[in-house]
Design an enzyme around this catalytic site. Structure first.
Site, PDB file in Angstrom:
ATOM      1  N   HIS A  48     -52.098 -73.992  10.339  1.00 28.82           N
ATOM      2  CA  HIS A  48     -50.876 -74.496  10.956  1.00 28.82           C
ATOM      3  C   HIS A  48     -49.792 -74.734   9.906  1.00 28.82           C
ATOM      4  O   HIS A  48     -49.918 -75.620   9.055  1.00 28.82           O
ATOM      5  CB  HIS A  48     -51.198 -75.802  11.687  1.00 28.82           C
ATOM      6  CG  HIS A  48     -50.050 -76.411  12.404  1.00 28.82           C
ATOM      7  ND1 HIS A  48     -49.569 -77.663  12.100  1.00 28.82           N
ATOM      8  CD2 HIS A  48     -49.284 -75.945  13.422  1.00 28.82           C
ATOM      9  CE1 HIS A  48     -48.573 -77.958  12.909  1.00 28.82           C
ATOM     10  NE2 HIS A  48     -48.377 -76.935  13.721  1.00 28.82           N
ATOM     11  N   ARG A  49     -48.744 -73.906   9.947  1.00 27.92           N
ATOM     12  CA  ARG A  49     -47.673 -73.936   8.949  1.00 27.92           C
ATOM     13  C   ARG A  49     -48.252 -73.691   7.542  1.00 27.92           C
ATOM     14  O   ARG A  49     -47.741 -74.214   6.550  1.00 27.92           O
ATOM     15  CB  ARG A  49     -46.905 -75.260   8.989  1.00 27.92           C
ATOM     16  CG  ARG A  49     -46.432 -75.650  10.393  1.00 27.92           C
ATOM     17  CD  ARG A  49     -45.674 -76.961  10.383  1.00 27.92           C
ATOM     18  NE  ARG A  49     -45.573 -77.490  11.748  1.00 27.92           N
ATOM     19  CZ  ARG A  49     -45.040 -78.656  12.071  1.00 27.92           C
ATOM     20  NH1 ARG A  49     -44.523 -79.429  11.117  1.00 27.92           N
ATOM     21  NH2 ARG A  49     -44.996 -79.077  13.326  1.00 27.92           N
ATOM     22  N   GLU A  75     -49.699 -69.194  10.256  1.00 29.83           N
ATOM     23  CA  GLU A  75     -48.720 -69.472  11.305  1.00 29.83           C
ATOM     24  C   GLU A  75     -47.335 -69.569  10.685  1.00 29.83           C
ATOM     25  O   GLU A  75     -47.140 -70.261   9.680  1.00 29.83           O
ATOM     26  CB  GLU A  75     -49.035 -70.778  12.034  1.00 29.83           C
ATOM     27  CG  GLU A  75     -48.173 -70.936  13.280  1.00 29.83           C
ATOM     28  CD  GLU A  75     -47.764 -72.362  13.586  1.00 29.83           C
ATOM     29  OE1 GLU A  75     -47.239 -72.565  14.686  1.00 29.83           O
ATOM     30  OE2 GLU A  75     -47.936 -73.248  12.737  1.00 29.83           O
ATOM     31  N   ASP A  77     -43.407 -70.414  11.780  1.00 31.17           N
ATOM     32  CA  ASP A  77     -42.328 -70.784  12.701  1.00 31.17           C
ATOM     33  C   ASP A  77     -41.045 -70.147  12.200  1.00 31.17           C
ATOM     34  O   ASP A  77     -40.735 -70.227  11.009  1.00 31.17           O
ATOM     35  CB  ASP A  77     -42.154 -72.303  12.740  1.00 31.17           C
ATOM     36  CG  ASP A  77     -43.349 -73.016  13.338  1.00 31.17           C
ATOM     37  OD1 ASP A  77     -43.885 -72.526  14.343  1.00 31.17           O
ATOM     38  OD2 ASP A  77     -43.746 -74.062  12.792  1.00 31.17           O
ATOM     39  N   HIS A  90     -39.996 -75.054  10.484  1.00 29.66           N
ATOM     40  CA  HIS A  90     -40.331 -75.605  11.788  1.00 29.66           C
ATOM     41  C   HIS A  90     -39.119 -76.173  12.521  1.00 29.66           C
ATOM     42  O   HIS A  90     -38.941 -75.946  13.716  1.00 29.66           O
ATOM     43  CB  HIS A  90     -41.384 -76.705  11.651  1.00 29.66           C
ATOM     44  CG  HIS A  90     -41.779 -77.326  12.957  1.00 29.66           C
ATOM     45  ND1 HIS A  90     -41.109 -78.414  13.506  1.00 29.66           N
ATOM     46  CD2 HIS A  90     -42.742 -76.992  13.844  1.00 29.66           C
ATOM     47  CE1 HIS A  90     -41.661 -78.725  14.654  1.00 29.66           C
ATOM     48  NE2 HIS A  90     -42.644 -77.887  14.894  1.00 29.66           N
ATOM     49  N   GLU A 157     -44.078 -67.707  15.625  1.00 29.09           N
ATOM     50  CA  GLU A 157     -43.424 -68.369  16.750  1.00 29.09           C
ATOM     51  C   GLU A 157     -41.915 -68.188  16.718  1.00 29.09           C
ATOM     52  O   GLU A 157     -41.275 -68.405  15.690  1.00 29.09           O
ATOM     53  CB  GLU A 157     -43.741 -69.872  16.753  1.00 29.09           C
ATOM     54  CG  GLU A 157     -43.074 -70.600  17.926  1.00 29.09           C
ATOM     55  CD  GLU A 157     -43.405 -72.069  17.991  1.00 29.09           C
ATOM     56  OE1 GLU A 157     -42.728 -72.784  18.767  1.00 29.09           O
ATOM     57  OE2 GLU A 157     -44.325 -72.517  17.284  1.00 29.09           O
ATOM     58  N   GLN A 193     -45.942 -66.116  19.535  1.00 27.23           N
ATOM     59  CA  GLN A 193     -46.041 -67.260  20.440  1.00 27.23           C
ATOM     60  C   GLN A 193     -44.674 -67.893  20.630  1.00 27.23           C
ATOM     61  O   GLN A 193     -43.783 -67.749  19.792  1.00 27.23           O
ATOM     62  CB  GLN A 193     -47.004 -68.300  19.865  1.00 27.23           C
ATOM     63  CG  GLN A 193     -46.561 -68.829  18.506  1.00 27.23           C
ATOM     64  CD  GLN A 193     -47.461 -69.892  17.935  1.00 27.23           C
ATOM     65  OE1 GLN A 193     -48.215 -70.530  18.646  1.00 27.23           O
ATOM     66  NE2 GLN A 193     -47.399 -70.093  16.626  1.00 27.23           N
TER      67      GLN A 193
END
Length: 309
Positions: A48-49, A75, A77, A90, A157, A193
């Site tokens: 995550h990140r 991941e 963002d 993010h 994302e 996503q």
């Protein structure tokens, strides 16, 4: 009895992965999704990140650490600069994770590149501070691809796509430029996503072979209907809700519709185990090393249970 049910559920989950992987051609009418590696049997571990529990989020060191800890996916963002470049961040504002202020959309890439994206982490987490984090730069999507190449898997994302007209087109162009999709538009190492169904539908219209995941953020106990899940299945391969608001019944419904279930952000061992027992097919965590330990323990325990109670 619980042990046997857990073992049966794990076997059924693995079988579902195999069935889904072999049925991609049959799903052409519902989106013609590619054979992304997301359809393999293994439960996926999404950093995550990056490994953001140990390094400044959305920086190259965080992504490197996620790989070293054997996370399956990086991941990323995405935000978009004033001059139309996609950067890994993010928030819509640069304030929290850099020494700058203001909205990404109001800053050029050159301006964002002047910012320090690492010192904040050292100040907030002195026990994890490293001199090398000072002065880290915000990476562009292209820079991440250049650094990690096609050997890595990317879970990307589209953040706040309504703020950034043309974000989806730019993303697909970069994917093509760095050969993350083949000549037929298929990919083996990218998932896209978004919380925005509109953004996902736009990506789907531009390239119906890209595997998509619909994100959800629930404020209260999560519920979802069969009708919603069938609608999602027309354009996506999975859903990703906030784990704190879901329960076993929610996961069961998602899996009954042959959709992947990747909740976020699961950082506690007990929650990781709970997610596995409910039938999660992967999860987002700031600690990919911890989730790998939990996965090994879970599989060892499951495989070791030969005697029924």
């Amino acid at each position: 009895m619980k042990t046997n049910l857990k073992k049966f559920g794990f076997c059924m989950m693995s079988a579902a992965f195999i069935l889904q992987a072999t049925s991609m051609g049959a799903s052409a009418a519902n989106g013609n999704h590619s054979n992304s590696s997301i359809h393999e049997k293994k439960i996926v571990n999404v950093a995550h990140r990056g490994a953001s529990g140990y390094a400044p989020e959305h920086t190259i060191p965080a992504y490197q650490m996620g790989e070293q800890m054997k996370g399956d996916y990086i991941e990323i963002d995405l935000q978009m600069t004033k001059d139309g470049r996609l950067v890994a961040m993010h928030d819509e504002k640069v304030d929290r994770t850099t020494n700058g202020t203001g909205l990404v959309k109001d800053l050029t890439l050159a301006e964002i590149k002047k910012l320090d994206a690492g010192t904040w982490f050292n100040e907030k987490y002195p026990q994890l501070a490293k001199e090398g984090y000072e002065g880290l730069k915000v990476p562009t999507l292209e820079e991440v691809f250049k650094k990690f190449g096609k050997k890595a898997n990317y879970y990307i994302e589209t953040k706040s796509p309504d703020v950034y007209p043309g974000m989806e087109e730019e993303l697909l162009q970069v994917l093509e430029e760095y050969k993350m999709v083949d000549s037929k538009g298929r990919t083996k190492n990218v998932l896209i996503q978004s919380f925005s169904k509109e953004s996902l539908m736009k990506v789907h219209d531009l390239n119906p072979k890209l595997p998509l995941v619909q994100l959800f953020s629930y404020k209260n106990q999560a519920t979802i209907s069969d009708e919603e899940l069938e609608s999602i299945k027309e354009y996506a391969v999975g859903v990703g809700p906030n784990f704190s608001k879901v329960d076993g019944q929610y996961v069961k419904m998602v899996r009954n519709h042959d959709l992947q279930f990747h909740p976020y952000t699961v950082n506690e061992r007990a929650d990781m185990k709970k997610a596995l027992e409910w039938g999660a097919t992967g999860l987002f965590t700031n600690y990919p090393d911890v989730f790998n330990e939990v996965l090994r323990e879970y599989k060892h325990k499951d495989n070791g249970n030969k005697v029924t109670k």
